[in-house]
Design an enzyme around this catalytic site. Structure first.
Site, mmCIF file in Angstrom:
data_model
loop_
_atom_site.group_PDB
_atom_site.id
_atom_site.type_symbol
_atom_site.label_atom_id
_atom_site.label_comp_id
_atom_site.label_asym_id
_atom_site.label_seq_id
_atom_site.Cartn_x
_atom_site.Cartn_y
_atom_site.Cartn_z
ATOM 1 C CG HIS A 189 -2.130 0.931 1.186
ATOM 2 N ND1 HIS A 189 -2.362 1.752 2.014
ATOM 3 C CD2 HIS A 189 -2.962 0.780 0.220
ATOM 4 C CE1 HIS A 189 -3.398 2.526 1.952
ATOM 5 N NE2 HIS A 189 -3.743 2.000 0.695
ATOM 6 C CE LYS A 208 -1.550 4.870 -1.388
ATOM 7 N NZ LYS A 208 -2.038 3.975 -0.363
ATOM 8 C CG ASP A 222 18.626 12.401 -9.794
ATOM 9 O OD1 ASP A 222 18.720 11.095 -10.313
ATOM 10 O OD2 ASP A 222 18.523 13.690 -10.440
ATOM 11 C CG HIS A 229 -7.769 8.321 0.235
ATOM 12 N ND1 HIS A 229 -6.181 8.019 -0.089
ATOM 13 C CD2 HIS A 229 -8.247 7.261 0.207
ATOM 14 C CE1 HIS A 229 -6.086 6.837 -0.351
ATOM 15 N NE2 HIS A 229 -7.199 6.242 -0.037
ATOM 16 C CE LYS A 237 -4.080 6.862 2.919
ATOM 17 N NZ LYS A 237 -5.552 6.361 2.856
ATOM 18 C CG ASP A 293 0.841 16.728 23.088
ATOM 19 O OD1 ASP A 293 -0.440 16.995 23.025
ATOM 20 O OD2 ASP A 293 1.597 16.222 23.823
#
Length: 483
Positions: free
Chosen positions: A224, A226, A231, A401, A403, A408
């Site tokens: 999952h 991404k 370079d 979508h 996450k 704090d």
């Protein structure tokens, strides 16, 4: 001939034998589940499925229930070689200018995954696909040495074709290009799309190829992550796949709200390390791309970073442990954005404990999800959150979508991990934990901006929702550990 074959089943002994084999297979499967000593909640969910839907349950367990924990993704020898390539300078965590709780979080990351702490990085935050892909395309075009790119979904739509064509152009210009895509996540992408890359000299491989996509036993363990490394100087990580929906919302939403990061600095090396391990896991040679050494006197930024990866092969549930520690240590605020909210029992109790002790706990979910099943399962946890004083917000404009977690004033996390069982236990995930007051404040401001476009769930209204919704939530909650 056909009738004589059918007559075999008229024999009562044949019927009794088949029934005995069927019942025995159910009992053996339940025994295997119990012997694995997994989370009792998850074990009970599997036993429930097997008892009430035995035939379906056995098939589901074969394809979705097995464990590959403690499988080695890379040999110790190759891990040592890779560590030498990353130019990792040890940092004394005790000397960091952060609170004791934040330092303990950094120690936990190191204990779980040997995650190095990389100071002095510059981080750019993208909250929409238009700006993220514009930056990514520019960086890809400027690549001179290598491009390593990995996505759960690599679609053959407009943006996917544009990215592919840039990769082909760079490969023909002599840049080494490697691509990992998830075989199930990208199942709707045509094979011709990836074949065009291969013909141009790009190394393209699917992660955990499923020969028979419906019957493949690897289907449950998906990559999952991404991320992209260019370079060794520029890296990308977050929640956005390569697909048009991250720009235009797709067919079902006006907006697809997500978060992605562009990183410049020494922490790019750990993104390279994560890619290299996955590449090696697929049977490819260990990557030996040259990485730059950053001058500590001329740093690109001031954000400290640790990369925490997790997956079904890990000894521990790495990202879940990091979340649990951060939530339990919070003193002032916890802001969480996630598309799916199916917390483990421990995480739910930690959130409730924090709220009941006076911490400002806010959780933001999409009002309308891309999965009706996961929407109802997620909503089944809202009542318990409200009773503890947790504030729940439903994002109105489209699909949320992102996450993100803000703890704090110093700690934040952005990556591919959803707040659910699948991400914690079955998927290969990668999250960056960022140590910076400035970045923490930036991510908190993003949360508050999204909050203004959300509707807060009020207990008096929530408790009066339709009974049919409550029933659907209760039923799907039983399956949440295996969704």
């Amino acid at each position: 001939m056909y009738n004589s074959w059918l007559s075999v089943f008229d024999n009562p002994w044949v019927g009794w034998t088949l029934t005995a084999i069927y019942v025995l297979s159910i009992i053996i499967t339940i025994g295997v589940i119990l012997a694995e000593n997994r989370n009792p909640v998850k074990s009970l969910a599997w036993v429930t499925v097997l008892v009430f839907f035995p035939a379906v349950g056995v098939v589901l367990y074969i394809f979705f229930g097995r464990s590959i924990k403690n499988t080695r993704m890379i040999s110790r020898r190759n891990r040592r070689r890779l560590k030498r390539q990353l130019h990792s300078r040890p940092v004394d965590l005790n000397k960091l200018d952060f609170s004791r709780e934040t330092i303990h979080e950094a120690r936990l990351a190191h204990s779980l995954t040997s995650a190095g702490f990389f100071p002095d990085n510059a981080v750019t935050v993208f909250t929409n696909g238009t700006s993220k892909f514009a930056a990514l395309e520019k960086d890809l075009r400027e690549a001179r040495s290598f491009i390593n790119i990995q996505y759960y979904i690599f679609a053959d739509d407009k943006i996917g074709t544009r990215i592919r064509d840039i990769l082909i152009e760079r490969a023909r210009a002599g840049v080494k290009v490697r691509v990992i895509y998830d075989h199930v996540g990208s199942m709707h992408t045509s094979s011709r799309f990836f074949r065009r890359m291969k013909e141009a000299g790009i190394e393209v491989y699917p992660f955990f190829r499923v020969t028979f996509r419906v019957l493949g036993t690897r289907i449950n363990w998906r990559n999952h992550r991404k991320l992209c490394v260019i370079d060794g100087r520029v890296g990308y990580i977050g929640g956005m796949n390569i697909a048009d929906r991250y720009i235009d919302g797709g067919r079902h939403f006006n907006e697809w709200r997500d978060t992605h990061l562009r990183v410049v600095g020494p922490a790019v090396a750990v993104l390279q390390g994560s890619f290299a391990i996955d590449w090696n896991f697929m049977g490819r040679p260990l990557i030996a791309d040259p990485l730059p050494e950053w001058d500590p006197e001329h740093t690109p930024g001031h954000v400290g970073i640790q990369l925490v990866t997790s997956g079904p092969t890990s000894q521990w549930s790495n990202v879940e442990f990091m979340f649990h520690k951060a939530i339990a240590s919070a003193k002032r605020r916890i802001f969480i954005q996630t598309p799916y909210f199916l917390p483990t029992e421990g995480l739910l109790k930690a959130l409730q404990t924090a709220a009941l002790s006076g911490v400002d706990v806010r959780i933001m979910l999409p009002r309308r999800s891309d999965s009706a099943m996961l929407r109802y399962a997620s909503f089944s946890f809202i009542t318990e959150c409200l009773r503890a004083g947790i504030k729940i917000y439903l994002f109105e404009p489209g699909m949320l979508h992102a996450k993100n977690i803000v703890i704090d004033d110093e700690l934040s996390s952005v990556g591919s991990t959803n707040f659910d069982f699948r991400s914690f236990e079955h998927n290969f995930e990668a999250n960056m934990f960022l140590y910076s007051k400035e970045f923490n404040r930036r991510l908190a401001d993003i949360f508050l901006a999204d909050q203004r476009r959300s509707r807060r769930v009020l207990p008096a209204v929530w408790y009066r929702r339709p009974r049919a919704h409550k029933a659907a939530e209760s039923i799907l909650r039983l399956l949440s550990p295996i969704l």
